[in-house]
Design an enzyme around this catalytic site. Structure first.
Site, mmCIF file in Angstrom:
data_model
loop_
_atom_site.group_PDB
_atom_site.id
_atom_site.type_symbol
_atom_site.label_atom_id
_atom_site.label_comp_id
_atom_site.label_asym_id
_atom_site.label_seq_id
_atom_site.Cartn_x
_atom_site.Cartn_y
_atom_site.Cartn_z
ATOM 1 N N LYS A 280 32.634 40.971 51.608
ATOM 2 C CA LYS A 280 31.904 42.004 50.870
ATOM 3 C C LYS A 280 31.570 41.511 49.467
ATOM 4 C CE LYS A 280 33.940 46.141 53.008
ATOM 5 N NZ LYS A 280 32.692 46.720 53.504
ATOM 6 N N ARG A 354 35.941 49.501 64.030
ATOM 7 C CA ARG A 354 35.745 49.776 65.472
ATOM 8 C C ARG A 354 36.583 48.831 66.325
ATOM 9 N NH1 ARG A 354 29.441 48.861 64.625
ATOM 10 N NH2 ARG A 354 30.102 49.424 62.525
HETATM 11 N N1 BES Z 1 35.167 50.231 55.625
HETATM 12 C C1 BES Z 1 33.800 49.905 55.752
HETATM 13 C C2 BES Z 1 32.881 51.106 55.636
HETATM 14 C C3 BES Z 1 32.688 51.641 54.251
HETATM 15 C C4 BES Z 1 31.914 50.977 53.330
HETATM 16 C C5 BES Z 1 33.233 52.856 53.914
HETATM 17 C C6 BES Z 1 31.729 51.513 52.068
HETATM 18 C C7 BES Z 1 33.030 53.397 52.666
HETATM 19 C C8 BES Z 1 32.282 52.728 51.747
HETATM 20 C C9 BES Z 1 33.554 49.283 57.122
HETATM 21 O O1 BES Z 1 34.583 48.500 57.613
HETATM 22 C C10 BES Z 1 32.361 48.400 56.987
HETATM 23 O O2 BES Z 1 32.438 47.447 56.267
HETATM 24 N N2 BES Z 1 31.290 48.741 57.676
HETATM 25 C C11 BES Z 1 30.092 48.001 57.623
HETATM 26 C C12 BES Z 1 29.544 47.905 59.015
HETATM 27 C C13 BES Z 1 28.376 46.970 59.146
HETATM 28 C C14 BES Z 1 28.824 45.556 58.935
HETATM 29 C C15 BES Z 1 27.781 47.135 60.519
HETATM 30 C C16 BES Z 1 29.124 48.750 56.703
HETATM 31 O O3 BES Z 1 29.069 49.964 56.750
HETATM 32 O O4 BES Z 1 28.449 48.078 55.919
HETATM 33 MN MN MN Z 2 34.461 46.497 56.934
#
Ligand code: BES
Ligand code: MN
Ligand code: ZN
Length: 496
Positions: A280, A354
């Site tokens: 990230k 997931r």
């Molecule tokens: N934990 C995150 C989702 C998230 C991001 C929650 C920001 C709250 C604030 C999750 O694990 C994630 O990173 N999801 C990705 C999925 C994508 C790679 C398909 C996302 O939402 O960017």
């Molecule tokens: Mn994630």
């Protein structure tokens, strides 16, 4: 905080502060009228000066009103008297507590439950008051070297009801509200803890502690070896880049009849989500300590219902891992076999929620559930779609979705349903495995649920995406404890 129920006239209450409502435009509530008459129109005269109109958000603190036994009176703006909504009532109570906090009062007597709230009863008004007060007074000071102890002066609140015959209802509402508040505050504490303290092992220890103190809860913790035996290749793929070992926690609350099928709550417990190799960006990455808020809500809900002694069987299942990059971490393109036997191509290691949930959902089959609800900070897309006001809800069984939506509506901890149509499923097709773990830019919250739906065919299931609701950012940064109120209400409603 100590709550009691009482009835009687406001002018006779000997308290540090009376809390009474004022409607627009400068219309006195019943309690305010009584104070006005007892004080020879003191309020009427003050109101003529125009310091307060009665709009929601306004308040006026008055001292030493003649003829009034209490030393202060807090006039709180209540907006329009007709059709006062549940959300307005919640705002009014929040404002009152926030204002009381700024005074020197250690106790107060509130007449706000005399307000007529559209389609809500006495029980609801009092329970909400209790939950909101606890929430507004919540502090997270345990990691400060000074002022570790609570600085709240406010210790005792007396809630006035119209008659003695309302005492039983009022006391029940206080009991339930206190139990729910305890669950919410546990969820907030666990979530606010940083990831160097709140690791998967820490969560497992907290669960074991719960199992020791509550007779009605049986706790089991699976380690990585046990999960490997069960074939949880998907879950284990997420933790392999971390030095923290994964855990799978089960908390079985047995409040219902023996043999009665349980509701299973599955909470995403990623104690920190760096994204893994699909790392990230660094801005606000600290907030990814909140990626275990689903797990925290399961802890909170189980705590609340066991405090209440709810006659129902509920199992909390918490898959918990840390998602880190490293020499042993998953590479994009790696393929793993889940406990269900289905294979997954991991195209993005940041779509890890997931991957742990799917194995926990398959594992849930062993409890022979009547319904399974998973709660997860799953997608940034959900924050974009619904913001911080509503959680996302997707389900393979509409009656279950409806029950959850209704519970959200009655607690003010709301969800909004998104479609789980077959048309979206093809977005997660993979040329190399049974499915991919991402579905492209479009409808990210829905394709995440599509992924989970492939592991929940054997039971009624709902998925709650709390990415936008579980914590606040900015000045009020911190965990909210959502959706504990909604989940507890759903379980209460199931008992009736
Ligand atoms: N934990 C995150 C989702 C998230 C991001 C929650 C920001 C709250 C604030 C999750 O694990 C994630 O990173 N999801 C990705 C999925 C994508 C790679 C398909 C996302 O939402 O960017
Ligand atoms: Mn994630
Ligand atoms: Zn995550």
């Amino acid at each position: 905080m100590d709550f009691t129920i009482k009835c009687g006239n406001p002018e006779k209450q000997r308290s540090a502060c009376l809390v009474v409502g004022l409607f627009e435009s400068r219309r006195l509530s019943a309690a305010a009228k009584t104070i006005d008459s007892a004080s020879k129109k003191y309020l009427t005269n003050i109101l003529k000066r125009g310091d307060i109109d009665g709009k929601i958000g306004q308040s006026l603190l008055l001292h030493n009103i003649p003829g009034i036994a209490s030393s202060r009176v807090l006039l709180v703006g209540c907006g329009k008297e007709k059709g006062l909504s549940a959300s307005h009532y919640r705002k009014i109570v929040t404002n009152s507590i926030n204002k009381l906090k700024t005074t020197g009062a250690t106790e107060a007597v509130s007449y706000l439950s005399e307000l007529n709230v559209k389609s809500r009863d006495e029980y609801w008004k009092i329970r909400q008051f209790v939950e909101i007060s606890h929430s507004a007074l919540y502090q997270f000071n345990q990691l400060k070297s000074k002022n570790k102890k609570s600085k709240n002066k406010l210790r005792k609140l007396v809630l006035m009801v119209p008659e003695r015959k309302d005492f039983a209802t009022g006391e029940q509402a206080i009991k339930d509200g206190t139990a729910i508040a305890k669950g919410v505050s546990l969820a907030r504490d666990l979530a606010n803890l940083p990831a160097n303290i709140c690791t998967p092992s820490y969560l497992a220890d907290q669960a074991k502690k719960l199992g020791r103190t509550q007779k009605s809860i049986k706790v089991t913790v699976l380690d990585e070896a046990a999960m490997k035996k069960l074939g949880m290749g998907s879950l284990l793929s997420v933790s392999q880049g971390s030095h923290q070992p994964a855990k799978l926690i089960s908390m079985e609350y047995k409040g219902g009849k023996k043999g009665e099928k349980p509701v299973v709550l599955v909470g995403k417990g990623v104690t920190f989500d760096t994204g893994g190799i699909s790392i990230k960006p660094s801005a606000a990455m600290d907030e990814m300590k909140y990626d275990m808020c689903g797990a925290a809500s399961v802890f909170g809900t189980i705590t609340a219902i066991s405090e209440m002694g709810l006659p129902i069987n509920v199992v909390g299942v918490v898959p918990t891992v840390e998602n880190m990059p490293g020499g042993e971490a998953t590479r994009p393109g790696d393929i793993y076999t889940s406990m269900s036997g289905q294979t997954i191509e991991v195209l993005n290691t940041d779509a890890e929620g997931r991957l742990i949930l799917c194995d926990a959902l398959t594992y849930s089959e062993r409890f022979d559930p009547t319904a399974v609800i998973d709660i997860a900070t799953l997608t940034g897309a959900c924050v974009v779609a619904l913001g911080k006001h509503a959680s996302g809800l997707l389900s393979n069984h509409d009656p279950l979705a409806k029950e959850i939506l209704d519970a959200g509506e009655s607690t003010g901890d709301r969800a909004w349903q998104l479609p789980l149509w077959d048309e979206y499923q093809s977005q997660i097709d993979s040329p190399f495995a049974d499915m991919a773990n991402i579905g492209g830019r479009e409808a990210g919250t829905i394709t995440a649920a599509c992924f989970l739906s492939r592991f929940t065919k054997k039971f009624h299931w709902a998925h709650i995406d709390i990415a936008g609701t579980a914590w606040l950012t900015g000045k009020k940064k911190g965990a909210t404890g959502r959706p504990v109120p909604m989940l507890v209400q759903y379980l209460i409603d199931r008992c009736n």
